[in-house]
Design a protein around this motif. Sequence first.
Motif: not given
Length: 286
Positions: A56-62
């Motif tokens: 989920y955090f990697e999805q949030l990054l951008p």
Amino acid sequence: MSQEMRLISEIRKFLNDYRECVNRITNTLKRLSDAQQMLAREEISRSVYESLRKEYFEQLLPFIERYFRLKSELRKYKDRLQVLITRLRLEGKGGSVSASLVKQMEIYRSSSRYRFLAPKIAEATEGPPVESEVKTQVSYDLTDVEAMLKELVDLEMKIDVIDEVSLLEEYLSYAIKNNINIDKAEWERHLKDVMEKWSERKSSFLNQLENLEAKLSELEDAIRENEIRFAVGEYDHDTYNERRLALERRLNKVKEDIERIQRTIEATDMHILRSMELLGSIRREV
């Protein structure tokens, strides 16, 4: 196209972009919170939770990067809208309808609607009856612009400062760990902004703690008084127990509130400290 029309067009597009970004972040944060609760209830293992959190955090990054940049723009748009609103109010006070207000009407109305209003606007200088009708339309346009400003303000508050602090620290940590180039000066500005917001919230929390600690002291006194009255025979056993249980429930609730606020303050301060350390480890571009 007038400057006012361009501004409104820009803000409409900006609102769509900002709304989408905020929704993506809040929805993902909700999923992370749900996963954390599942972990606490032992419905999932720690490894499953960590895997989901990473995903989920990697999805949030951008969206985190985009969010902080859009938020800087939001403040500028708020200022520009406030100027426009003030000008509309000032021009709306006159005895005639100015050309700039006619252009503002074009922004909010379809072409057919504007064609309906145009003759009335042209007649406005010839008699008070029609002028009054046009002023009503101008007031409605002003209301639309004010509603747009309100939406900007509401969206600005959509993500809580506590989440902002956490997101900022998580982003910086990930960027540095993965050798992602970031503009140090830009993220120092973002950090400064959230620190100012957190300072206000922290002051509110500290006031709450002060009130809760005073309440805690009162309840502890009440418990001691209950013990004394029972010891001297003023209360029978049932009365004593009834009061004791009620006071202890209230006492425990106050203690829980104090601990929750203290944990929030400590965790948020730690996120800020780590963010400062992370930014300090980045070399400033020359």
